[in-house]
Design a protein around this motif. Structure first.
Motif, PDB file in Angstrom:
ATOM      1  N   ILE A  45      -8.519  -5.386 -11.237  1.00  0.00           N
ATOM      2  CA  ILE A  45      -8.414  -5.329  -9.534  1.00  0.00           C
ATOM      3  C   ILE A  45      -9.949  -5.218  -9.149  1.00  0.00           C
ATOM      4  O   ILE A  45     -10.775  -4.420  -9.659  1.00  0.00           O
ATOM      5  CB  ILE A  45      -7.665  -4.264  -9.298  1.00  0.00           C
ATOM      6  N   ASN A  46      -9.953  -5.976  -8.191  1.00  0.00           N
ATOM      7  CA  ASN A  46     -11.389  -6.223  -7.416  1.00  0.00           C
ATOM      8  C   ASN A  46     -11.441  -5.195  -6.375  1.00  0.00           C
ATOM      9  O   ASN A  46     -12.842  -4.777  -6.401  1.00  0.00           O
ATOM     10  CB  ASN A  46     -11.732  -7.577  -6.958  1.00  0.00           C
ATOM     11  N   GLY A  47     -10.626  -4.820  -5.650  1.00  0.00           N
ATOM     12  CA  GLY A  47     -10.784  -3.822  -4.515  1.00  0.00           C
ATOM     13  C   GLY A  47     -10.389  -2.536  -4.736  1.00  0.00           C
ATOM     14  O   GLY A  47     -10.446  -2.038  -5.710  1.00  0.00           O
ATOM     15  N   ASN A  48     -10.632  -1.545  -3.757  1.00  0.00           N
ATOM     16  CA  ASN A  48     -10.446  -0.170  -3.729  1.00  0.00           C
ATOM     17  C   ASN A  48      -9.095   0.237  -3.630  1.00  0.00           C
ATOM     18  O   ASN A  48      -8.115  -0.555  -3.263  1.00  0.00           O
ATOM     19  CB  ASN A  48     -11.427   0.645  -2.524  1.00  0.00           C
ATOM     20  N   ALA A  49      -8.796   1.657  -3.871  1.00  0.00           N
ATOM     21  CA  ALA A  49      -7.296   2.204  -3.615  1.00  0.00           C
ATOM     22  C   ALA A  49      -7.683   3.468  -2.842  1.00  0.00           C
ATOM     23  O   ALA A  49      -8.638   4.205  -3.020  1.00  0.00           O
ATOM     24  CB  ALA A  49      -6.815   2.235  -4.824  1.00  0.00           C
ATOM     25  N   ALA A  50      -6.293   3.829  -2.432  1.00  0.00           N
ATOM     26  CA  ALA A  50      -6.111   5.099  -1.643  1.00  0.00           C
ATOM     27  C   ALA A  50      -4.777   5.291  -1.520  1.00  0.00           C
ATOM     28  O   ALA A  50      -3.961   4.478  -1.511  1.00  0.00           O
ATOM     29  CB  ALA A  50      -6.871   4.934  -0.303  1.00  0.00           C
ATOM     30  N   ASN A  51      -4.421   6.637  -1.259  1.00  0.00           N
ATOM     31  CA  ASN A  51      -3.097   7.060  -1.221  1.00  0.00           C
ATOM     32  C   ASN A  51      -3.047   8.153   0.001  1.00  0.00           C
ATOM     33  O   ASN A  51      -3.862   8.759   0.331  1.00  0.00           O
ATOM     34  CB  ASN A  51      -2.588   7.861  -2.461  1.00  0.00           C
ATOM     35  N   VAL A  52      -1.875   7.770   0.996  1.00  0.00           N
ATOM     36  CA  VAL A  52      -1.789   8.580   2.104  1.00  0.00           C
ATOM     37  C   VAL A  52      -0.258   8.773   2.099  1.00  0.00           C
ATOM     38  O   VAL A  52       0.505   7.791   2.288  1.00  0.00           O
ATOM     39  CB  VAL A  52      -2.475   8.172   3.297  1.00  0.00           C
ATOM     40  N   VAL A  96       0.335   0.954  11.789  1.00  0.00           N
ATOM     41  CA  VAL A  96       0.056   0.680  13.152  1.00  0.00           C
ATOM     42  C   VAL A  96      -1.455   0.078  13.631  1.00  0.00           C
ATOM     43  O   VAL A  96      -1.346  -0.813  14.516  1.00  0.00           O
ATOM     44  CB  VAL A  96      -0.018   2.178  13.738  1.00  0.00           C
ATOM     45  N   SER A  97      -2.342   0.350  12.811  1.00  0.00           N
ATOM     46  CA  SER A  97      -3.609  -0.241  13.227  1.00  0.00           C
ATOM     47  C   SER A  97      -4.788  -0.127  12.022  1.00  0.00           C
ATOM     48  O   SER A  97      -4.564   0.770  11.119  1.00  0.00           O
ATOM     49  CB  SER A  97      -4.491   0.266  14.427  1.00  0.00           C
ATOM     50  N   ILE A  98      -5.610  -0.888  12.141  1.00  0.00           N
ATOM     51  CA  ILE A  98      -6.732  -0.639  11.096  1.00  0.00           C
ATOM     52  C   ILE A  98      -8.324  -0.698  11.993  1.00  0.00           C
ATOM     53  O   ILE A  98      -8.403  -1.512  12.844  1.00  0.00           O
ATOM     54  CB  ILE A  98      -6.941  -1.731  10.243  1.00  0.00           C
ATOM     55  N   GLY A  99      -8.875   0.646  11.937  1.00  0.00           N
ATOM     56  CA  GLY A  99     -10.100   0.500  12.743  1.00  0.00           C
ATOM     57  C   GLY A  99     -11.576   0.348  11.605  1.00  0.00           C
ATOM     58  O   GLY A  99     -11.398   0.860  10.723  1.00  0.00           O
ATOM     59  N   PHE A 172      -7.238   3.099   8.060  1.00  0.00           N
ATOM     60  CA  PHE A 172      -5.925   2.537   8.055  1.00  0.00           C
ATOM     61  C   PHE A 172      -4.968   3.790   8.789  1.00  0.00           C
ATOM     62  O   PHE A 172      -5.000   4.852   8.171  1.00  0.00           O
ATOM     63  CB  PHE A 172      -5.280   2.404   6.654  1.00  0.00           C
ATOM     64  N   VAL A 173      -4.173   3.348   9.886  1.00  0.00           N
ATOM     65  CA  VAL A 173      -3.373   4.241  10.537  1.00  0.00           C
ATOM     66  C   VAL A 173      -1.717   3.740  10.149  1.00  0.00           C
ATOM     67  O   VAL A 173      -1.472   2.810  10.499  1.00  0.00           O
ATOM     68  CB  VAL A 173      -3.384   4.452  11.967  1.00  0.00           C
ATOM     69  N   PHE A 174      -0.835   4.714   9.302  1.00  0.00           N
ATOM     70  CA  PHE A 174       0.353   4.460   9.239  1.00  0.00           C
ATOM     71  C   PHE A 174       1.074   5.244  10.202  1.00  0.00           C
ATOM     72  O   PHE A 174       1.014   6.498  10.391  1.00  0.00           O
ATOM     73  CB  PHE A 174       0.750   4.440   7.906  1.00  0.00           C
ATOM     74  N   LYS A 175       2.355   4.699  10.730  1.00  0.00           N
ATOM     75  CA  LYS A 175       3.294   5.546  11.727  1.00  0.00           C
ATOM     76  C   LYS A 175       3.626   6.916  11.003  1.00  0.00           C
ATOM     77  O   LYS A 175       3.902   7.936  11.669  1.00  0.00           O
ATOM     78  CB  LYS A 175       4.334   4.569  11.944  1.00  0.00           C
ATOM     79  N   GLN A 176       4.138   6.623   9.885  1.00  0.00           N
ATOM     80  CA  GLN A 176       4.688   7.947   9.030  1.00  0.00           C
ATOM     81  C   GLN A 176       3.734   8.694   8.215  1.00  0.00           C
ATOM     82  O   GLN A 176       3.630   9.970   8.155  1.00  0.00           O
ATOM     83  CB  GLN A 176       6.044   7.485   8.401  1.00  0.00           C
ATOM     84  N   ALA A 177       3.057   7.870   7.379  1.00  0.00           N
ATOM     85  CA  ALA A 177       2.224   8.363   6.313  1.00  0.00           C
ATOM     86  C   ALA A 177       0.944   9.005   6.907  1.00  0.00           C
ATOM     87  O   ALA A 177       0.486  10.093   6.370  1.00  0.00           O
ATOM     88  CB  ALA A 177       1.602   7.546   5.361  1.00  0.00           C
ATOM     89  N   THR A 179      -3.209   8.791   8.488  1.00  0.00           N
ATOM     90  CA  THR A 179      -4.407   8.148   8.577  1.00  0.00           C
ATOM     91  C   THR A 179      -5.264   8.347   7.154  1.00  0.00           C
ATOM     92  O   THR A 179      -5.212   9.388   6.752  1.00  0.00           O
ATOM     93  CB  THR A 179      -5.403   8.710   9.460  1.00  0.00           C
ATOM     94  N   VAL A 180      -5.740   7.168   6.641  1.00  0.00           N
ATOM     95  CA  VAL A 180      -6.920   7.593   5.534  1.00  0.00           C
ATOM     96  C   VAL A 180      -7.877   6.500   5.682  1.00  0.00           C
ATOM     97  O   VAL A 180      -7.782   5.320   6.046  1.00  0.00           O
ATOM     98  CB  VAL A 180      -5.905   7.056   4.125  1.00  0.00           C
ATOM     99  N   VAL A 181      -9.175   6.585   5.181  1.00  0.00           N
ATOM    100  CA  VAL A 181     -10.389   6.018   5.365  1.00  0.00           C
ATOM    101  C   VAL A 181     -10.542   5.427   3.928  1.00  0.00           C
ATOM    102  O   VAL A 181     -10.376   6.059   3.069  1.00  0.00           O
ATOM    103  CB  VAL A 181     -11.571   6.823   5.861  1.00  0.00           C
TER     104      VAL A 181
END
Length: 204
Positions: A45-52, A96-99, A172-177, A179-181
């Motif tokens: 895998i080339n990209g990064n990972a995160a959990n929220v 919801v959104s990505i900032g 990354f902003v999720f409606k239920q989970a 926010t995670v950077v």
């Protein structure tokens, strides 16, 4: 006679020890400079990972420029790719959104992530969809549907060049989970195994 014999024995012992040390150095010399087996292995895998919350983001990355439309250059556009896995078996979620300060993030469609499913964001071509679905998932995570059309997420009006080797923070902003950077790299492209350098001075 005894003194002479003892002296010869000591000389033989020193000679044997010197030959043994030389053999060790010769063997270690053959290994020096060689590429180890692990050095030819590459990450799947080339990209990064995160959990929220119940959302697992996997393989988050900017795609390498493929066309003039997506040039990753200041003032231009870039494509954001990732897999969003909903680990909940009962509750849906929504991106919801990505900032980012890189520019304006355009999400083409509403991104709902149903329970126990994976949504893939990628450039929407058959080749890219297949590649995205083929990325490894962690144990217990649902795989992406290879027949599902990936969603397109563009970052437009780039405020700077998006350059390989650097990472860029995206929120990354999720409606239920929640926010995670994520610090997002640029796709490394095709992974080619390293080649061993030509041997010099003959075989050891």
């Amino acid at each position: 006679m005894k003194a002479t014999t003892a002296s010869k024995s000591r000389r033989r012992a020193v000679t044997v020890a010197a030959l043994a040390a030389g053999a060790v150095l010769a063997l270690s010399g053959c290994g020096a400079g060689q590429v180890s087996q692990t050095a030819t292995q590459v990450a799947a895998i080339n990209g990064n990972a995160a959990n929220v919350g119940s959302i697992a983001l996997r393989d988050v990355r900017f795609l390498l420029p493929q066309t003039e439309e997506y040039n990753n250059a200041k003032g231009g556009k870039a494509v954001l790719a990732f897999s969003a896995v909903n680990l909940s078996d009962s509750k849906p979620d929504e991106l919801v959104s990505i900032g980012t300060d890189l520019g304006q993030v355009k999400i083409a469609d509403k991104i709902e992530i149903k329970p126990s499913t994976t949504v893939v964001a990628n450039k929407p071509t058959a080749k890219d969809a297949t590649a995205a679905a083929a990325h490894e998932q962690n144990a217990g995570e649902p795989a992406a549907d290879p027949n599902a059309k990936p969603v397109l997420i563009e970052v437009t009006g780039l405020t700077k060049d998006v350059t390989p080797g650097l990472t860029y923070p995206l929120t990354f902003v999720f409606k239920q989970a929640g926010t995670v950077v994520v610090n997002v790299p640029v796709d490394a492209g095709s992974n080619n195994p390293r080649q061993e350098p030509p041997k010099q001075g003959g075989e050891h």
